[in-house]
Design a protein around this motif. Structure first.
Motif, PDB file in Angstrom:
ATOM      1  N   LYS A 198       0.813  -1.223   0.000  1.00  0.00           N
ATOM      2  CA  LYS A 198       0.000   0.000   0.000  1.00  0.00           C
ATOM      3  C   LYS A 198       0.843   1.269   0.000  1.00  0.00           C
ATOM      4  O   LYS A 198       0.433   2.294   0.528  1.00  0.00           O
ATOM      5  CB  LYS A 198      -1.005  -0.027   1.162  1.00  0.00           C
ATOM      6  N   LEU A 199       2.027   1.176  -0.565  1.00  0.00           N
ATOM      7  CA  LEU A 199       2.853   2.378  -0.696  1.00  0.00           C
ATOM      8  C   LEU A 199       2.276   3.335  -1.740  1.00  0.00           C
ATOM      9  O   LEU A 199       2.751   4.449  -1.891  1.00  0.00           O
ATOM     10  CB  LEU A 199       4.287   2.000  -1.071  1.00  0.00           C
ATOM     11  N   ASP A 200       1.269   2.875  -2.455  1.00  0.00           N
ATOM     12  CA  ASP A 200       0.616   3.734  -3.448  1.00  0.00           C
ATOM     13  C   ASP A 200      -0.408   4.654  -2.806  1.00  0.00           C
ATOM     14  O   ASP A 200      -0.873   5.609  -3.410  1.00  0.00           O
ATOM     15  CB  ASP A 200      -0.104   2.868  -4.490  1.00  0.00           C
ATOM     16  N   GLY A 201      -0.764   4.371  -1.572  1.00  0.00           N
ATOM     17  CA  GLY A 201      -1.853   5.122  -0.944  1.00  0.00           C
ATOM     18  C   GLY A 201      -1.357   6.300  -0.135  1.00  0.00           C
ATOM     19  O   GLY A 201      -0.513   7.070  -0.570  1.00  0.00           O
ATOM     20  N   THR A 202      -1.851   6.381   1.087  1.00  0.00           N
ATOM     21  CA  THR A 202      -1.513   7.517   1.929  1.00  0.00           C
ATOM     22  C   THR A 202      -0.254   7.261   2.751  1.00  0.00           C
ATOM     23  O   THR A 202       0.085   8.023   3.644  1.00  0.00           O
ATOM     24  CB  THR A 202      -2.671   7.809   2.899  1.00  0.00           C
ATOM     25  N   ALA A 203       0.416   6.168   2.435  1.00  0.00           N
ATOM     26  CA  ALA A 203       1.600   5.800   3.220  1.00  0.00           C
ATOM     27  C   ALA A 203       2.673   6.876   3.120  1.00  0.00           C
ATOM     28  O   ALA A 203       2.801   7.566   2.120  1.00  0.00           O
ATOM     29  CB  ALA A 203       2.160   4.487   2.721  1.00  0.00           C
ATOM     30  N   LYS A 204       3.459   6.961   4.171  1.00  0.00           N
ATOM     31  CA  LYS A 204       4.602   7.852   4.150  1.00  0.00           C
ATOM     32  C   LYS A 204       5.837   6.985   3.961  1.00  0.00           C
ATOM     33  O   LYS A 204       6.047   6.013   4.673  1.00  0.00           O
ATOM     34  CB  LYS A 204       4.683   8.595   5.471  1.00  0.00           C
ATOM     35  N   GLY A 205       6.624   7.364   2.991  1.00  0.00           N
ATOM     36  CA  GLY A 205       7.742   6.521   2.595  1.00  0.00           C
ATOM     37  C   GLY A 205       8.785   6.278   3.659  1.00  0.00           C
ATOM     38  O   GLY A 205       9.481   5.266   3.640  1.00  0.00           O
ATOM     39  N   GLY A 206       8.878   7.206   4.619  1.00  0.00           N
ATOM     40  CA  GLY A 206       9.904   7.073   5.657  1.00  0.00           C
ATOM     41  C   GLY A 206       9.796   5.775   6.435  1.00  0.00           C
ATOM     42  O   GLY A 206      10.761   5.323   7.048  1.00  0.00           O
ATOM     43  N   ILE A 207       8.637   5.132   6.377  1.00  0.00           N
ATOM     44  CA  ILE A 207       8.420   3.883   7.109  1.00  0.00           C
ATOM     45  C   ILE A 207       9.410   2.803   6.662  1.00  0.00           C
ATOM     46  O   ILE A 207       9.758   1.924   7.435  1.00  0.00           O
ATOM     47  CB  ILE A 207       6.948   3.413   6.967  1.00  0.00           C
ATOM     48  N   VAL A 208       9.871   2.901   5.439  1.00  0.00           N
ATOM     49  CA  VAL A 208      10.859   1.933   4.942  1.00  0.00           C
ATOM     50  C   VAL A 208      12.114   1.979   5.816  1.00  0.00           C
ATOM     51  O   VAL A 208      12.652   0.949   6.236  1.00  0.00           O
ATOM     52  CB  VAL A 208      11.243   2.239   3.469  1.00  0.00           C
ATOM     53  N   VAL A 209      12.555   3.191   6.090  1.00  0.00           N
ATOM     54  CA  VAL A 209      13.750   3.372   6.908  1.00  0.00           C
ATOM     55  C   VAL A 209      13.507   2.827   8.312  1.00  0.00           C
ATOM     56  O   VAL A 209      14.293   2.056   8.863  1.00  0.00           O
ATOM     57  CB  VAL A 209      14.120   4.874   7.003  1.00  0.00           C
ATOM     58  N   ALA A 210      12.348   3.215   8.884  1.00  0.00           N
ATOM     59  CA  ALA A 210      12.044   2.831  10.256  1.00  0.00           C
ATOM     60  C   ALA A 210      11.966   1.315  10.404  1.00  0.00           C
ATOM     61  O   ALA A 210      12.526   0.730  11.331  1.00  0.00           O
ATOM     62  CB  ALA A 210      10.732   3.477  10.689  1.00  0.00           C
ATOM     63  N   VAL A 211      11.297   0.681   9.458  1.00  0.00           N
ATOM     64  CA  VAL A 211      11.032  -0.750   9.600  1.00  0.00           C
ATOM     65  C   VAL A 211      12.310  -1.580   9.440  1.00  0.00           C
ATOM     66  O   VAL A 211      12.553  -2.535  10.172  1.00  0.00           O
ATOM     67  CB  VAL A 211       9.914  -1.179   8.617  1.00  0.00           C
TER      68      VAL A 211
END
Ligand code: GDP
Length: 300
Positions: free
Chosen positions: A253-266
């Motif tokens: 769901k990176l196409d939606g309202t997601a904020k990309g920074g979550i990649v770094v955090a996760v």
């Protein structure tokens, strides 16, 4: 790929432009650094990575001769890439022994996109010339097996399923057995992700893993995470990581309202690379995670 990048960029442009504007200010005072920190936190980068990044940016901006937009962009790109990691092994492994198929277990909380991801992954593999067997071991959610079977029919993969509410481990076992009998290349096992008790989850996924390993080694345990759930998703991910040895992350769901920074955090939180990203509900909306393209999209 261009289309995918465009989608990624659309959902994530909250980060880069704001940061670059802030970094371009004539006086980088404490208030500005605080705003930079806030921007990163709002983009879901997570507390620890944000602190690290701000520290690095502070040091590097200090010794930067000029602060042209191009300088700042290059600097930000470099630091974000370092955080995301450019040398992690992000290949989804699908090869086990000579006579046994590659086996991938797909885990995650219900609703994150596990079944869809399993279907999309089957499609990628089939398109690549590999024969795939699907194991519908999510017996908790009534419609999951039907949904997986529909995917299987669509992409050309047989689905092994059991009775509703049946034993997930025995279905997983049967799926791998079927894969061996058919001489399939890859077996993908969809699992249930109810989280109400950690021990319940641990017992179930542990058992699925053990029975699958009776046939041979597991290649991957992919954790599916809904990127739109941000830091909450991270809390759930932590539970799964304690229960099974995750080898890769699929951020959906990176196409939606997601904020990309979550990649770094996760990645930082779990110490496991993001290997795939989900960019929509369609069959073609699964892409390998490419750090450079991702960071470019993130900066905007
Ligand atoms: P599961 O319970 O984890 O197996 O979740 P499902 O595979 O049923 O997916 C839940 C919902 O999320 C469905 O409506 C999917 O179409 C949707 N979904 C899955 N992946 C993506 C994605 O990458 N982008 C978007 N926009 N929707 C997705």
């Amino acid at each position: 790929l261009v289309r995918l990048r465009a989608r990624l960029a659309r959902s994530q442009n909250s980060l880069g432009k704001g940061l670059l504007t802030l970094l371009s200010r004539e006086h980088l005072d404490e208030d500005t650094w605080e705003e930079i920190e806030e921007t990163l936190l709002i983009a879901d980068v997570g507390v620890v990575p944000t602190q690290e990044l701000v520290e690095r940016l502070r040091e590097r901006v200090k010794v930067l001769g000029t602060r042209t937009p191009a300088d700042l962009r290059a600097l930000l790109k470099e630091e974000l890439l370092t955080l995301v990691g450019t040398d992690l092994d992000r290949v989804v492994k699908t090869e086990s022994g000579e006579d046994t198929p590659g086996v991938i277990m797909v885990v995650g909380v219900n609703g994150t996109g596990k079944t869809t991801t399993t279907g999309k992954l089957a499609r990628v593999l089939v398109a690549d010339g590999r024969s795939v067997v699907l194991g519908a071991a999510d017996t908790f959610r009534a419609a999951a097996a039907d949904q997986l079977q529909t995917w299987g029919e669509r992409v050309g993969a047989r689905t092994v399923r059991g009775p509703e509410g049946g034993d997930p481990a025995s279905i997983a076992y049967d799926a791998v057995k079927e894969g061996i009998a058919e001489g399939a290349d890859v077996v993908l096992i969809d699992t249930a992700g109810r989280l109400h008790t950690k021990t319940g989850l641990m017992d179930e996924l542990g058992k699925v893993k053990r029975v699958v390993e009776k046939h041979g080694p597991l290649d991957e345990i992919l954790l599916v995470l809904d990127a739109t759930t941000g830091q909450n998703g991270l809390t759930q991910a932590r539970v799964f990581a304690e229960v099974v040895d995750i080898t890769g992350i699929v951020l959906t769901k990176l196409d939606g309202t997601a904020k990309g920074g979550i990649v770094v955090a996760v990645q930082r939180e779990l110490g496991v690379p993001v290997k795939l990203v989900g960019l929509g509900e369609g069959a073609d909306d699964l892409a390998p995670f490419e750090p450079e393209a991702f960071v470019d999209a993130l900066i905007g």
